[in-house]
Design a protein around this motif. Structure first.
Motif, PDB file in Angstrom:
ATOM      1  N   UNK A 372      31.747  27.061  56.599  1.00  0.00           N
ATOM      2  CA  UNK A 372      30.734  25.732  56.520  1.00  0.00           C
ATOM      3  C   UNK A 372      31.358  24.734  57.019  1.00  0.00           C
ATOM      4  N   UNK A 373      30.255  23.807  57.277  1.00  0.00           N
ATOM      5  CA  UNK A 373      30.586  22.342  57.743  1.00  0.00           C
ATOM      6  C   UNK A 373      31.126  22.213  58.906  1.00  0.00           C
ATOM      7  N   UNK A 374      31.291  23.376  59.923  1.00  0.00           N
ATOM      8  CA  UNK A 374      31.848  23.194  61.083  1.00  0.00           C
ATOM      9  C   UNK A 374      31.040  22.333  62.147  1.00  0.00           C
ATOM     10  N   UNK A 376      28.983  20.344  61.239  1.00  0.00           N
ATOM     11  CA  UNK A 376      28.732  18.966  60.707  1.00  0.00           C
ATOM     12  C   UNK A 376      29.976  17.865  61.161  1.00  0.00           C
ATOM     13  N   UNK A 383      21.998  14.942  60.350  1.00  0.00           N
ATOM     14  CA  UNK A 383      21.336  15.855  60.204  1.00  0.00           C
ATOM     15  C   UNK A 383      22.465  16.862  59.842  1.00  0.00           C
ATOM     16  N   UNK A 384      21.674  17.989  59.111  1.00  0.00           N
ATOM     17  CA  UNK A 384      22.367  19.144  58.589  1.00  0.00           C
ATOM     18  C   UNK A 384      22.254  20.147  59.619  1.00  0.00           C
ATOM     19  N   UNK A 386      23.766  22.948  60.453  1.00  0.00           N
ATOM     20  CA  UNK A 386      23.760  24.277  60.230  1.00  0.00           C
ATOM     21  C   UNK A 386      22.474  24.818  59.692  1.00  0.00           C
TER      22      UNK A 386
ATOM     23  N   UNK B 328      33.316  30.777  51.853  1.00  0.00           N
ATOM     24  CA  UNK B 328      32.278  29.648  52.497  1.00  0.00           C
ATOM     25  C   UNK B 328      30.906  30.650  52.524  1.00  0.00           C
ATOM     26  N   UNK B 332      28.627  26.841  48.219  1.00  0.00           N
ATOM     27  CA  UNK B 332      27.924  25.776  48.476  1.00  0.00           C
ATOM     28  C   UNK B 332      28.671  25.253  50.156  1.00  0.00           C
ATOM     29  N   UNK B 333      27.379  25.047  50.779  1.00  0.00           N
ATOM     30  CA  UNK B 333      27.964  24.652  52.255  1.00  0.00           C
ATOM     31  C   UNK B 333      27.727  23.347  52.743  1.00  0.00           C
ATOM     32  N   UNK B 334      27.124  22.399  51.903  1.00  0.00           N
ATOM     33  CA  UNK B 334      27.018  21.026  52.070  1.00  0.00           C
ATOM     34  C   UNK B 334      27.987  20.197  51.425  1.00  0.00           C
ATOM     35  N   UNK B 335      28.520  19.012  51.768  1.00  0.00           N
ATOM     36  CA  UNK B 335      29.811  18.715  51.275  1.00  0.00           C
ATOM     37  C   UNK B 335      29.672  18.140  50.114  1.00  0.00           C
ATOM     38  N   UNK B 338      29.297  21.056  47.752  1.00  0.00           N
ATOM     39  CA  UNK B 338      30.765  21.490  47.264  1.00  0.00           C
ATOM     40  C   UNK B 338      31.284  21.083  46.330  1.00  0.00           C
ATOM     41  N   UNK B 382      20.020  19.294  50.707  1.00  0.00           N
ATOM     42  CA  UNK B 382      19.184  19.369  52.132  1.00  0.00           C
ATOM     43  C   UNK B 382      17.988  18.583  52.009  1.00  0.00           C
ATOM     44  N   UNK B 385      18.082  14.896  52.392  1.00  0.00           N
ATOM     45  CA  UNK B 385      18.109  14.502  53.467  1.00  0.00           C
ATOM     46  C   UNK B 385      16.726  14.388  54.251  1.00  0.00           C
ATOM     47  N   UNK B 389      14.368  11.350  55.683  1.00  0.00           N
ATOM     48  CA  UNK B 389      13.823  11.492  56.854  1.00  0.00           C
ATOM     49  C   UNK B 389      11.997  11.084  56.732  1.00  0.00           C
TER      50      UNK B 389
END
Lengths: 442, 645
Positions: A372-374, A376, A383-384, A386, B328, B332-335, B338, B382, B385, B389
């Motif tokens: 994850x986060x690679x 980003x 922008x997300x 992934x 992972x 959770x995958x967003x900072x 997490x 997300x 975000x 936008x």
């Protein structure tokens, strides 16, 4: 003048960078070629037939639907061959060069028409979709990048040389075409300030030099809006066109890469064959060479007989394979192996700060997205990445729009693609997503 | 190497379409890419690629697990030799014992898991994925050492198939596969998974080790000891945080040593493979919840008396934080996500551990629970975000033509689920009201059945329970503490609500007694009881012979004790043990105690073996009998004197 600091991204240090700003004059090419694939979004309809005479700056073909958009010959001469591939798709148009370049003179009374006819229009890109802009839409803003941050990239200041003086004229012209401003995105410390443009300094690693990344950090494009992106070299060409009345497709190219013995700047013309540019400059170490027009991340591969592709001012030559059939490469403790992760011993020995050896191997099989986060950490935009990639793969139009597909171009994902543990072809995924979306929205 | 390459090339045709071994193509390719980095070069997009791939990533995690694995082997040996009373055995012998004990588990886990992966890869004509390489080593580290191998095999197969392959394989699973294995074992075979005998191997490993178990040895984990602690503090327990930090305590093999785990954590963080955001947030959550629990420490929840740092050292908390939460795929995958995800894992792990005596180990459940919530957390992050936008779009004067409700907005979802909850709640309430009478009747019948069962009577078929009850129960009494019958008549005892009755205070309580005529023709006195188990109330009925001391029969029921453990008090196997036990010893009321197998009671009265793994429920039965039967002392004594006449 504003300054924007970008933290995300990575500066890859490769072997074979140019060390001196001296420019070597290349021999005049015997023939040049235009590859229609370089002008994304244009379906070619030929204007010239094989055997016909063409002047430098005179149109070779125009777009099927928007006939005003033309792609011009970079040199004067005779159309020697129109090479067609599968389903009669035009692959390249070869022009045999005259002794002296005879440039077409343009009527400058209507700037748009002059740009369209000279083929310089086709060198611009618009967001959304990262295609050649449509003449019917007025861009909200125009973003001009004044530096190339890619690995081994040439300094655009060197490439410009004396043409730097035309930038102001070019900016003046662009200002007439947009309802907003013209932004010059410069590397911190190398600012170019001209009348009529807003200069913004960027500090940070690659891809800070991508015009789209700069736009995303200054004033991102929204649904329903159009912005243009281009680089300072094209702006100078535009300036020159309006100063002299004719277009100059001459360019300075950086010849770089691990397989190049003496990396240097070479002066040639757009569409010139790569062979004479590389002759006598390559290392002969038995490794197969991969010749790339452009940089290692976004460039396109050409063979020995290939041509300098239109959008690039950069040739990189790397070995295809460093090592044949490497035994259990994934447990390798070789300090020469580079990774943005620190699970190779190279970073312990400080090798990550030194130029590294690379080759074209993918170094692994394609997998589902696991880490994850690679993406980003390699994409300095709000922008997300992934989630956007997943939406594109699923072709969920609503989600793509919400997650900002209109703000991105394939090149923005090049570094993500490099660092991706799952080895997905992100640039291809984004390109196909944009193409499909454009069709859907048309 | 060249020879190997040639050999592979020679075999290649056989494994491809049309070859003899085409069914094993995936396996062949798996081994080929394992042995030789493929020469495939990039065809589109970026011309160069990072050297790190999934194989490297997974093997980095495995390397990070090696300290835990080695220490696990040593500690398995150490605990074994302590158990058999030879703690002075050399460390190498201990290590060899542990190695031999763990090797079969490792082999089983890999053979079963990789076997399924190979088959699945071949079916889908895909490359073999590396995900199980890590899972396969995690399983032996989190499964108690005494788990029978077949259980490990079944659980591994279940987890790989139903937690991973059905979702699409590595990278697609919702729940951590290794934890599903552990959870499957935990809920399917609770008796083998908990209690004091699960964590220390007592028998030999391939003829190595073994001996008689030392007297007074208890293999209880520190958290197990804490959970069953009674008394105002934990002073009586053999707790040593330093030991827990080093890891020389009983527990699941991989989780005991904080030092080994921290070594692994350091590698994962330095290489950047694991998310430092998740890892540090789990520890932060654990410390915060530990501090809160400690601030409100109470003997009711003994684990709340542990100091927060000790909380982190005990049990599987650290192991889960470093190796489980940081997965992972399931996290959770967003900072921002997490941070939330990790923090909640830490909080919930300690919450379960402290306030939920049945599961002294909460970390595993906390990670699984948050696995389920990770996509929701990411969705919200997300969405923020997306909102940003959209707002930008609106301020630019662009109007969205689509005016339908945004079904993905957080508010919509909260409102929607609230309405759903209220509607469903209202329906359930209506149904409940409508069926109330019927339910009460059934409850009464159930009580009658239990009462009858305590005099070893079941209602014969064709008759209603009520009829049978009326036939056998000849009289109902209320007695006071002096043993005098104050009220007599049908329904006077049955009408007593035991739940309320035990809470009443005062000297003039009237205790219910049922008088019954058993099948052998003698009169029995049935005394109702009510007390607390682990999860909720337990109750029961004891029938006493005319001598006022010998138990004729007993029946116990519970509301929600752990299936397979505490719930076994409702089984005849446990209840029948009470038959013939004496409530009185030397004319003194002693009740009947439920104690651990092999131990002696404290009062000197008769004893019953406790249910292993259900210490708290067993103790609950013991306490209930003592508390509820003591007030009948005078009544029972009067019976005794009557029979003596």
């Amino acid at each position: 003048m504003a300054m924007i600091k970008l933290k995300k991204g990575y500066d890859l240090k490769l072997k074979g960078g140019v060390t001196s700003d001296a420019i070597i004059e290349a021999p005049k090419p015997a023939h040049c070629a235009i590859v229609p694939d370089d002008f994304t979004g244009i379906v070619p309809r030929m204007e010239k037939k094989e055997g016909e005479q063409v002047k430098a700056g005179e149109a070779l073909y125009h777009d099927k639907t928007q006939e005003r958009i033309k792609v011009a010959s970079p040199v004067s001469g005779t159309v020697k061959a129109i090479v067609r591939g599968e389903r009669r798709k035009i692959e390249q148009i070869v022009v045999e060069c005259d002794e002296n370049i005879d440039s077409k003179k343009f009527d400058l009374s209507s700037p748009i028409d002059a740009l369209l006819d000279s083929g310089l229009w086709a060198m611009l890109r618009q967001r959304p979709y990262d295609v050649v802009p449509s003449p019917d839409a007025t861009p909200r803003d125009i973003f001009v990048t004044c530096f190339d941050s890619a690995p081994l990239a040439p300094s655009l200041k060197v490439v410009l040389g004396e043409d730097m003086n035309y930038v102001e004229k070019g900016v003046e012209l662009l200002n007439q075409l947009t309802s907003g401003s013209v932004y010059l995105g410069c590397r911190d410390g190398e600012e170019i300030e001209v009348k009529g443009a807003e200069t913004i300094a960027f500090k940070g690693p690659h891809p800070a030099g991508n015009a789209g990344i700069q736009a995303g950090n200054v004033k991102p494009v929204n649904k329903g809006e159009v912005i243009w992106t281009t680089d300072v070299v094209t702006v100078a060409r535009i300036g020159k066109l309006f100063a002299t009345g004719s277009v100059d497709y001459g360019t300075v190219v950086a010849v770089t890469g691990e397989q190049v013995a003496q990396p240097c700047y070479v002066k040639t013309v757009m569409g010139a064959p790569v062979k004479p540019l590389l002759e006598g400059r390559l290392v002969d170490n038995g490794k197969q060479n991969r010749i790339i027009c452009g940089n290692v991340l976004t460039g396109c591969q050409v063979n020995d007989e290939g041509y300098l592709r239109a959008p690039y001012r950069h040739i990189t030559v790397i070995p295809e394979l460093q090592k044949q059939d490497e035994f259990m490469g994934w447990v390798s403790m070789s300090p020469k192996k580079f990774s943005v992760y620190r699970n190779f011993p190279g970073w312990l020995l400080g090798m990550n700060r030194k130029p590294m050896n690379v080759d074209a191997r993918i170094n692994g099989g394609e997998r589902a997205i696991v880490m994850s986060g690679e993406y980003d950490r390699m994409l300095p935009m709000d922008i997300y990445a992934e989630f956007l990639i997943k939406a594109i793969i699923a072709f969920d139009i609503d989600k793509m729009e919400q997650l900002g597909i209109y703000e991105v171009a394939p090149e923005d994902f090049a570094l993500c693609e490099f660092a991706d543990t799952s080895k997905l072809e992100l640039q291809r995924i984004v390109r196909e997503g944009l193409d499909k979306l454009r069709k859907e929205m048309a | 190497m060249k020879a190997l390459r040639k050999l592979l090339d020679k075999w290649k045709p056989a494994f491809h379409e049309g070859g003899k071994l085409a069914k094993l193509q995936s396996v062949y390719e798996g081994f080929e890419t394992f042995l030789f980095t493929p020469n495939t070069t990039s065809k589109s997009g970026s011309h160069i690629h990072d050297n790190n791939d999934m194989k490297r990533t997974m093997s980095t995690v495995i390397v990070a697990l090696i300290p835990c694995l080695l220490f696990a082997m040593y500690n398995t040996g150490l605990q074994h030799y302590i158990a058999i009373g030879q703690p002075d055995t050399g460390w190498f012998t201990m290590f060899i014992f542990g190695l031999l004990a763990m090797l079969p588990v490792i082999v089983v886990s890999y053979v079963v898991g990789l076997g399924i992966e190979f088959i699945s890869a071949q079916i889908h004509h895909k490359e073999i994925q590396e995900g199980f390489l890590v899972t396969g080593i995690l399983i032996p580290l989190i499964v108690p050492i005494n788990t029978p191998l077949w259980m490990t095999a079944v659980a591994t197969a279940f987890a790989v198939i139903f937690a991973k392959e059905v979702f699409g394989g590595t990278g697609m699973n919702i729940f951590n596969v290794a934890l599903i294995t552990r959870a499957f074992l935990f809920f399917s075979y609770p008796a083998e998974m908990s209690g004091d005998n699960a964590f220390v191997k007592l028998d030999s490993a391939f003829g190595f080790g073994a001996g008689t178990v030392a007297d007074g040895f208890s293999g209880a984990t520190p958290l197990g000891q804490v959970a069953t602690n009674v008394g105002p503090n934990l002073d009586g327990l053999n707790l040593d945080t330093w030991q827990a930090f080093v890891g020389t305590i009983p527990g699941s093999p991989g989780e005991t040593s904080m030092i080994a785990i921290l070594l692994g954590a350091a590698l994962l963080l330095i290489t950047g493979i694991a998310s430092w955001r998740v890892m540090t947030s789990v520890f932060a959550g654990g410390i915060v919840m530990g501090l809160i629990a400690n601030a409100f420490a109470t003997p009711t929840y003994p684990a709340s008396m542990l100091d927060p740092l000790a909380q982190l050292c005990y049990g599987g908390f650290a192991f889960a934080a470093v190796f489980m939460a940081t997965d992972p795929v399931t996290g959770a995958r967003t900072h921002i996500g997490q941070y939330i995800y990790g923090f909640l894992i830490g909080v919930i792990a300690i919450l379960i551990r402290v306030y939920n005596g049945g599961y002294p180990e909460g970390a595993m459940l906390a990670v699984l629970l948050m696995n389920a919530f990770a996509p929701l957390i990411d969705h919200c992050v997300v969405n923020a975000n997306i909102k940003r936008r959209m707002r930008r779009l609106k301020t630019n004067g662009y109007q969205e033509e689509d005016t339908t409700m945004n079904k993905n907005s957080n508010i919509y979802q909260i409102v929607y689920s609230s309405i759903l909850v209220i509607a469903v709640g209202a329906i359930l309430a209506l149904v409940y009201m409508a069926l109330k009478d019927r339910q009460n009747m059934n409850i009464a019948d159930d009580s009658r059945k239990q009462i009858l069962s305590s005099i070893r009577v079941t209602a014969p078929e064709g008759t209603t329970i009520e009829d049978t009850f009326n036939k056998y129960i000849t009289d109902e009494l209320l007695v006071d503490e002096s043993g005098k019958v104050v009220q007599q008549g049908k329904g006077v005892a049955f009408g007593v609500n035991m739940k309320k009755f035990v809470k009443e205070k005062g000297k003039d309580k009237k205790y219910p007694v049922f008088v019954a005529k058993a099948n052998d023709g003698t009169t029995k006195y049935i005394l109702p009881m009510y007390g607390a188990g682990l999860w909720g109330p337990i109750w029961g009925y004891v029938s006493v012979n005319e001598d006022g001391s010998t138990i004729y029969g007993a029946n116990f029921s519970h509301q929600g004790e752990t299936p397979g453990l505490g719930a076994r008090i409702a089984e005849p196997e446990f209840q029948d043990k009470f038959q013939g036990k004496e409530l009185y010893k030397n004319n003194e009321f002693k009740s009947v105690e439920v104690v651990k197998k092999g131990q002696k009671g404290t009062t000197g009265g008769d004893c019953i073996d406790a249910i292993s793994g259900a210490t708290i429920t067993s103790r609950g039965v013991s306490t209930m009998m003592q508390d509820c039967l003591a007030p009948y002392d005078a009544f029972l004594k009067s019976l005794r004197s009557e029979t003596a006449k």
